[in-house]
Design a protein around this motif. Structure first.
Motif, PDB file in Angstrom:
ATOM      1  N   ARG A 302       0.809  -1.215   0.000  1.00  0.00           N
ATOM      2  CA  ARG A 302       0.000   0.000   0.000  1.00  0.00           C
ATOM      3  C   ARG A 302       0.846   1.270   0.000  1.00  0.00           C
ATOM      4  O   ARG A 302       0.339   2.358  -0.235  1.00  0.00           O
ATOM      5  CB  ARG A 302      -0.944  -0.011   1.207  1.00  0.00           C
ATOM      6  N   SER A 303       2.155   1.137   0.268  1.00  0.00           N
ATOM      7  CA  SER A 303       3.049   2.289   0.271  1.00  0.00           C
ATOM      8  C   SER A 303       3.531   2.654  -1.132  1.00  0.00           C
ATOM      9  O   SER A 303       4.205   3.665  -1.300  1.00  0.00           O
ATOM     10  CB  SER A 303       4.277   2.005   1.153  1.00  0.00           C
ATOM     11  N   TRP A 304       3.198   1.844  -2.115  1.00  0.00           N
ATOM     12  CA  TRP A 304       3.781   1.992  -3.449  1.00  0.00           C
ATOM     13  C   TRP A 304       2.758   2.457  -4.485  1.00  0.00           C
ATOM     14  O   TRP A 304       1.590   2.106  -4.430  1.00  0.00           O
ATOM     15  CB  TRP A 304       4.359   0.657  -3.917  1.00  0.00           C
ATOM     16  N   PHE A 316      -0.678  -7.161 -18.393  1.00  0.00           N
ATOM     17  CA  PHE A 316      -0.950  -8.592 -18.199  1.00  0.00           C
ATOM     18  C   PHE A 316      -0.250  -9.130 -16.949  1.00  0.00           C
ATOM     19  O   PHE A 316      -0.563 -10.228 -16.486  1.00  0.00           O
ATOM     20  CB  PHE A 316      -0.531  -9.396 -19.440  1.00  0.00           C
ATOM     21  N   LEU A 317       0.689  -8.362 -16.383  1.00  0.00           N
ATOM     22  CA  LEU A 317       1.310  -8.735 -15.116  1.00  0.00           C
ATOM     23  C   LEU A 317       0.675  -7.985 -13.940  1.00  0.00           C
ATOM     24  O   LEU A 317       0.590  -8.511 -12.839  1.00  0.00           O
ATOM     25  CB  LEU A 317       2.818  -8.430 -15.143  1.00  0.00           C
ATOM     26  N   VAL A 318       0.261  -6.753 -14.211  1.00  0.00           N
ATOM     27  CA  VAL A 318      -0.313  -5.905 -13.160  1.00  0.00           C
ATOM     28  C   VAL A 318      -1.734  -6.316 -12.822  1.00  0.00           C
ATOM     29  O   VAL A 318      -2.147  -6.302 -11.665  1.00  0.00           O
ATOM     30  CB  VAL A 318      -0.270  -4.423 -13.606  1.00  0.00           C
ATOM     31  N   GLY A 319      -2.487  -6.690 -13.833  1.00  0.00           N
ATOM     32  CA  GLY A 319      -3.892  -7.025 -13.624  1.00  0.00           C
ATOM     33  C   GLY A 319      -4.797  -5.910 -14.117  1.00  0.00           C
ATOM     34  O   GLY A 319      -4.339  -4.908 -14.680  1.00  0.00           O
ATOM     35  N   ASN A 320      -6.086  -6.062 -13.908  1.00  0.00           N
ATOM     36  CA  ASN A 320      -7.034  -5.062 -14.403  1.00  0.00           C
ATOM     37  C   ASN A 320      -7.225  -3.936 -13.386  1.00  0.00           C
ATOM     38  O   ASN A 320      -6.538  -3.875 -12.370  1.00  0.00           O
ATOM     39  CB  ASN A 320      -8.375  -5.718 -14.757  1.00  0.00           C
ATOM     40  N   GLU A 321      -8.172  -3.055 -13.671  1.00  0.00           N
ATOM     41  CA  GLU A 321      -8.365  -1.876 -12.828  1.00  0.00           C
ATOM     42  C   GLU A 321      -8.884  -2.213 -11.441  1.00  0.00           C
ATOM     43  O   GLU A 321      -8.865  -1.359 -10.546  1.00  0.00           O
ATOM     44  CB  GLU A 321      -9.321  -0.900 -13.521  1.00  0.00           C
ATOM     45  N   ASP A 322      -9.358  -3.426 -11.243  1.00  0.00           N
ATOM     46  CA  ASP A 322      -9.823  -3.840  -9.923  1.00  0.00           C
ATOM     47  C   ASP A 322      -8.705  -4.431  -9.070  1.00  0.00           C
ATOM     48  O   ASP A 322      -8.887  -4.683  -7.877  1.00  0.00           O
ATOM     49  CB  ASP A 322     -10.945  -4.876 -10.055  1.00  0.00           C
ATOM     50  N   GLN A 327      -5.307  -0.070  -7.946  1.00  0.00           N
ATOM     51  CA  GLN A 327      -6.036   0.715  -6.960  1.00  0.00           C
ATOM     52  C   GLN A 327      -5.087   1.485  -6.043  1.00  0.00           C
ATOM     53  O   GLN A 327      -5.354   2.638  -5.679  1.00  0.00           O
ATOM     54  CB  GLN A 327      -6.939  -0.203  -6.128  1.00  0.00           C
ATOM     55  N   ASN A 328      -3.969   0.858  -5.648  1.00  0.00           N
ATOM     56  CA  ASN A 328      -2.960   1.562  -4.846  1.00  0.00           C
ATOM     57  C   ASN A 328      -2.455   2.791  -5.579  1.00  0.00           C
ATOM     58  O   ASN A 328      -2.368   3.890  -5.020  1.00  0.00           O
ATOM     59  CB  ASN A 328      -1.772   0.643  -4.555  1.00  0.00           C
TER      60      ASN A 328
END
Length: 336
Positions: A302-304, A316-322, A327-328
């Motif tokens: 959560r600090s990043w 494709f590594l980070v994931g979608n907007e959810d 979100q962080n």
């Protein structure tokens, strides 16, 4: 598990010590051979570029002579940390040390795009081909000759102090008034490395193994912070430890799956360059937890925040907007 429990007989412990000693000797011999080979390549490249200068005009045809080998990588890393510099700055210093120059406007564009894309812009502005390996090596050599700070920035400020620096006013509920402290990614990543028992040398050695799947000294990870605890992929697939210090479990899992499966669209070299290209930023938070945003420590995801261009390129590594990573980042962007 202690050595006495794992190796109950004296001869087993002695054999283990001999195996470790041989492994260390082989590692030192490999490092020495790689170092000597690297110096020979640089000398040959400098000679070729020096000869080319007599026939081709251009800023990179001359390579300035530095007698010292890169012997203090920790000093270089501390300089990058103190000045919050990334791989683009190393390249800039390399080009300068080779007699060239990099336009300030072009350098300012570095953090707005991935390293490969920015490198294409740099190469388009140069009058002669750029040897990227030689330029980066020259940049590190130049930085190694400068006097760096005695401590890492995160040690100089202190994590607890950083929390106090960003403390919320007692009567203020608007998070936009928080005074934030930004740690360099270099310092923050290395702080995570300490949690795993890793040193700077483990990251500059291409043969390093993740402590989660090492054949020699696997670590006990149950006491690690939640975001640094290994995923099943980290325990299953042998890999270099650079991924272990990224505090996003889902990212590490997807990256190792892509590496192990040989995904055509995935380049591990590009990922390494981009991670060194100021793609992530660690923020110190508050002693009172920022309304559930963590304690401002590098081992808390959560600090990043992650750069927009990194989210787009490595979606494709980070994931979608959810996904928590997106979100962080969205939350931190909203505070500025």
């Amino acid at each position: 598990m202690s050595d006495d429990t794992k190796y109950p007989y004296q001869w087993m412990r002695e054999r283990r010590r001999e195996q470790n000693a041989r492994a260390k000797r082989r590692s030192r011999q490999r490092q020495k051979a790689q170092q000597e080979a690297g110096l020979e390549v640089v000398k040959q490249s400098e000679g070729q570029l020096g000869r080319a200068a007599s026939t081709v005009s251009g800023p990179l045809c001359h390579v300035s002579s530095h007698p010292a080998i890169v012997s203090d990588l920790e000093n270089v890393a501390k300089i990058l940390d103190a000045e919050q510099l990334g791989i683009a700055s190393i390249l800039k210093y390399g080009i300068i040390s080779m007699g060239g120059a990099l336009d300030n406007h072009l350098f300012d564009l570095a953090n707005q795009t991935c390293f490969g894309c920015w490198l294409e812009l740099v190469e388009s502005e140069l009058t002669v081909p750029l040897n990227i390996g030689l330029a980066l090596y020259s940049g590190v050599r130049r930085l190694s000759q400068m006097k760096g700070p005695p401590r890492w920035s995160i040690e100089a400020v202190g994590i607890s102090t950083a929390r106090r620096l960003s403390q919320i006013e007692p009567k203020c509920s608007d998070l936009r008034t928080i005074k934030l402290t930004s740690f360099s990614s270099t310092s923050a990543f290395l702080e995570n490395a300490k949690q795993l028992g890793l040193s700077l040398g483990d990251f500059v050695n291409d043969d390093s193994e993740s402590p989660f799947c090492s054949r020699y000294q696997p670590i006990s990870y149950h006491t690690l912070a939640a975001d640094l605890q290994p995923t099943p992929e980290q325990l299953k697939f042998p890999h270099h430890p650079y991924l272990d210090i990224v505090p996003f479990p889902s990212f590490r899992a997807r990256a190792l799956t892509a590496i192990s499966s040989g995904t055509p669209a995935f380049s591990e070299d590009e990922l390494c360059f981009d991670l060194a290209h100021d793609s992530m930023r660690c923020w110190g938070s508050t002693a009172t937890s920022l309304h559930g945003r963590g304690n401002g420590t590098p081992w808390d995801a959560r600090s990043w925040e992650v750069s927009p261009w990194f989210l787009k390129k490595w979606g494709f590594l980070v994931g979608n907007e959810d996904d928590a990573i997106y979100q962080n980042s969205l939350w931190w962007w909203s505070q500025r």
